[in-house]
Design an enzyme around this catalytic site. Structure first.
Site, PDB file in Angstrom:
ATOM      1  N   THR A  29      18.062  -3.942  -0.520  1.00  0.00           N
ATOM      2  CA  THR A  29      16.682  -4.352  -0.781  1.00  0.00           C
ATOM      3  C   THR A  29      16.546  -5.172  -2.052  1.00  0.00           C
ATOM      4  O   THR A  29      15.531  -5.850  -2.255  1.00  0.00           O
ATOM      5  CB  THR A  29      15.754  -3.124  -0.895  1.00  0.00           C
ATOM      6  OG1 THR A  29      16.184  -2.312  -2.007  1.00  0.00           O
ATOM      7  CG2 THR A  29      15.794  -2.299   0.381  1.00  0.00           C
ATOM      8  N   CYS A  33      15.324   1.477  -9.189  1.00  0.00           N
ATOM      9  CA  CYS A  33      14.343   2.556  -9.257  1.00  0.00           C
ATOM     10  C   CYS A  33      14.740   3.584 -10.302  1.00  0.00           C
ATOM     11  O   CYS A  33      15.857   3.595 -10.809  1.00  0.00           O
ATOM     12  CB  CYS A  33      14.223   3.272  -7.905  1.00  0.00           C
ATOM     13  SG  CYS A  33      13.834   2.219  -6.500  1.00  0.00           S
ATOM     14  N   CYS A  37      12.124   8.323  -7.746  1.00  0.00           N
ATOM     15  CA  CYS A  37      11.360   7.439  -6.867  1.00  0.00           C
ATOM     16  C   CYS A  37      11.017   8.140  -5.554  1.00  0.00           C
ATOM     17  O   CYS A  37      11.879   8.743  -4.909  1.00  0.00           O
ATOM     18  CB  CYS A  37      12.165   6.170  -6.578  1.00  0.00           C
ATOM     19  SG  CYS A  37      11.266   4.979  -5.547  1.00  0.00           S
ATOM     20  N   ARG A  62      15.247  -6.314  -8.960  1.00  0.00           N
ATOM     21  CA  ARG A  62      13.877  -6.334  -9.438  1.00  0.00           C
ATOM     22  C   ARG A  62      13.316  -4.909  -9.439  1.00  0.00           C
ATOM     23  O   ARG A  62      13.801  -4.039  -8.725  1.00  0.00           O
ATOM     24  CB  ARG A  62      13.008  -7.244  -8.577  1.00  0.00           C
ATOM     25  CG  ARG A  62      12.887  -6.810  -7.136  1.00  0.00           C
ATOM     26  CD  ARG A  62      12.068  -7.804  -6.318  1.00  0.00           C
ATOM     27  NE  ARG A  62      11.835  -7.348  -4.951  1.00  0.00           N
ATOM     28  CZ  ARG A  62      12.656  -7.539  -3.944  1.00  0.00           C
ATOM     29  NH1 ARG A  62      13.810  -8.187  -4.153  1.00  0.00           N
ATOM     30  NH2 ARG A  62      12.363  -7.105  -2.732  1.00  0.00           N
ATOM     31  N   CYS A  64      11.124  -1.650  -8.801  1.00  0.00           N
ATOM     32  CA  CYS A  64      10.412  -1.053  -7.669  1.00  0.00           C
ATOM     33  C   CYS A  64       8.919  -0.996  -7.971  1.00  0.00           C
ATOM     34  O   CYS A  64       8.510  -0.617  -9.070  1.00  0.00           O
ATOM     35  CB  CYS A  64      10.951   0.350  -7.415  1.00  0.00           C
ATOM     36  SG  CYS A  64      10.058   1.275  -6.144  1.00  0.00           S
ATOM     37  N   CYS A  67       7.702   3.190  -7.994  1.00  0.00           N
ATOM     38  CA  CYS A  67       8.008   4.147  -9.068  1.00  0.00           C
ATOM     39  C   CYS A  67       7.942   3.545 -10.461  1.00  0.00           C
ATOM     40  O   CYS A  67       8.037   4.267 -11.447  1.00  0.00           O
ATOM     41  CB  CYS A  67       9.375   4.784  -8.845  1.00  0.00           C
ATOM     42  SG  CYS A  67      10.784   3.666  -9.064  1.00  0.00           S
TER      43      CYS A  67
END
Length: 574
Positions: A29, A33, A37, A62, A64, A67
């Site tokens: 993805t 996190c 999370c 990048r 999340c 969270c």
């Protein structure tokens, strides 16, 4: 937690105890996190672990959106460590790289820029520039979602050198444009922008803006906050009533004040900052049953049961470039990056401290919002009114009084004149000329020795300042003693959490009020001369003050609650 499999177990169980201790990223993805999370746990084969958010960002992941891993409390490890990496992390958090560059950071640490880069990359997976960039990105997100500041002005306030650099960083870390990030705040952001716009000096962010007089006094009005609203995250249980008691009994009129009744208090104070000044307000958190989840997008941790929470805070700054520095100072004052689980595990095994830790889970060791201010107050001694007289004479008045807040605490350079009494003048001269440094990255051992060597300071006050001004959690233990090996009880077994042990002992009345350990490991009650010091040696009472009306043990707590007096009087001058 060094083993990746153990880290994955923490991720699987969504264990908030490890938020900020490490981060995990999902390669399928492209996001990273915090361990707690709430999203579906990814497959182990798709997970990578990082020691810092900056390392995950540098690897191309990048943040999340569920969270908010950039909003977690900092790792307590950096408060404990006194090595190069620990000192560097604390200085970067205080904004040194933004103000002085990597060269300035290296000079403060006494190493070359290449050595600092190599050490931080080995420890955190990212160098000082990447760590500072992550800090700027988080500041920018907070400003986007809590103020109506134009994006151009906001980018420079967050510390970015150009609009292009700002836009590229926001897109890379948050997978969206600044406008999209601001819109994602929803109603919470709209409310924040309205309250910010209503506070002079909070939204414009220009040097020289004054503070409006919101109130003539009375109880705190939480229904109409002004300034930049923040939520200062912490992990684990948090003994809020005790830390607000601690601050209330030491509040210096004109610089600090407490509004409201116990359980619903607001701590307010002025801040002397790099680019300007500010006023901070921090609310005493209500009990878990009354806790509300924040609007989407604002700073918060995953708050479930005792897994963590936040302190509601509002900051009004004359220059928004000081935002990150002000937040870090408040986090140190309220000891928000502590690891209460590690403290309880260590101290709870001690036969003496175990019941105390169980009785007051989450007891913290308060730091200092301004270490130089704390040093002056500690050496000055006496009740807070003594420091207030110093403030009225030498402090800089606010453009407009804000309730009981009227002045900034005087800088050391303003307290070096011949009219200033000793030993305050000697201390401030040493602080002003750099002989003694109390910044976040100071060498704690060297600074304590330098303080203790100053006429009129001595080892007890120096130990107290090492604990609070320098944020050392290991005060009160003696490293290297023969009895330390295999110790299961006593000060040797408390390491590295001796400061928390002292607060438990003070709170329970098991350590006399004002008694501080000194470097040789032998606690000596303040006011008792050491064998090599005569009655006229000139050493003040250190962190304990002479008792005055209403300050004797057993006196009524200002909050109206019957609390053990020892915790409230030990070290009260600071």
């Amino acid at each position: 937690m060094r083993d990746d499999e153990a880290r994955y177990e923490a991720v699987t169980s969504r264990d908030a105890r490890f938020d900020g201790e490490f981060f995990f990223a999902v390669v399928t993805t492209g996001i990273y996190c915090r361990p707690s999370c709430p999203a579906v746990t990814p497959k182990r084969v798709n997970v990578r672990f990082f020691p810092s958010a900056a390392a995950a960002q540098a690897a191309g992941f990048r943040a999340c959106r569920r969270c908010r891993p950039d909003a977690v409390p900092g790792s307590a490890e950096w408060n404990v460590r006194a090595d190069l990496a620990g000192r560097a992390v604390r200085l970067i958090g205080d904004g040194v790289v933004d103000r002085e560059g990597v060269g300035g950071l290296a000079r403060r640490l006494g190493y070359s820029p290449r050595q600092v880069q190599r050490q931080l990359t080995a420890e955190l997976g990212a160098g000082p520039v990447a760590l500072a960039r992550a800090r700027r990105a988080h500041t920018a997100r907070v400003l986007l979602q809590t103020t109506a500041l134009p994006v151009t002005e906001l980018a420079f306030a967050a510390g970015f050198a150009s609009i292009r650099q700002f836009n590229d960083t926001i897109r890379q870390i948050y997978a969206g444009t600044p406008s999209e990030l601001r819109a994602a705040a929803g109603n919470g952001g709209a409310v924040a922008r309205r309250t910010t716009a209503a506070a002079p000096g909070a939204g414009a962010g220009r040097p020289g803006d004054g503070f409006a007089d919101r109130s003539a006094g009375g109880s705190a009005d939480r229904s109409a906050p002004a300034g930049i609203p923040l939520r200062l995250a912490y992990r684990g249980p948090y003994a809020a009533a005790e830390i607000f008691d601690f601050l209330q009994l030491r509040a210096v009129p004109g610089v600090e004040e407490i509004r409201g009744t116990r359980g619903e208090r607001t701590y307010r104070r002025t801040l002397r900052l790099t680019h300007g000044s500010g006023i901070a307000e921090v609310d005493e958190p209500a009990g878990p049953r009354r806790r509300r989840r924040p609007p989407a997008g604002l700073v918060c941790p995953a708050a479930r049961g005792t897994d963590g929470g936040w302190l509601e805070c509002r900051l009004r700054l004359t220059d928004l470039r000081d935002l990150s520095t002000a937040v870090q100072r408040l986090r140190r004052l309220f000891d928000l990056d502590a690891d209460p689980y590690a403290v309880a595990e260590r101290l709870g095994a001690d036969p003496l401290l175990g019941p105390l830790v169980a009785e007051r889970p989450g007891l913290r060791s308060p730091g200092a919002a301004d270490p130089e201010e704390l040093a002056v107050r500690t050496v000055l001694g006496g009740p807070p009114e003594h420091a207030a007289a110093l403030v009225r004479r030498y402090g800089k008045p606010l453009d407009a009084a804000d309730g009981g807040l009227t002045h900034l605490f005087p800088a050391p350079g303003n307290l070096t004149g011949a009219e200033v009494a000793e030993p305050v003048r000697t201390l401030c001269t040493a602080l002003a000329d750099g002989t003694v440094t109390l910044d976040a990255g100071a060498d704690r051992g060297a600074t304590e020795r330098a303080l203790a060597a100053l006429p009129g300071v001595g080892p007890r006050a120096a130990a107290y300042l090492r604990m609070r001004a320098l944020g050392d959690p290991d005060v009160g233990t003696t490293p290297g003693s023969d009895q330390e090996q295999g110790a299961t009880a006593g000060p040797a077994a408390w390491r590295p959490w001796g400061a928390y042990a002292l607060h438990h002992l003070w709170r329970a009345g098991l350590l006399p009020a004002g008694e501080m350990p000194i470097p040789n490991g032998t606690p000596i009650p303040n006011g008792t001369p050491r064998p090599d010091e005569g009655p006229g040696a000139g050493e003040p009472s250190g962190p304990r003050e002479p008792s005055g009306p209403g300050e004797m043990p057993g006196a009524e707590d200002p909050s109206g609650a019957a609390e053990p007096p020892t915790y409230a009087t030990a070290g009260r001058a600071g």
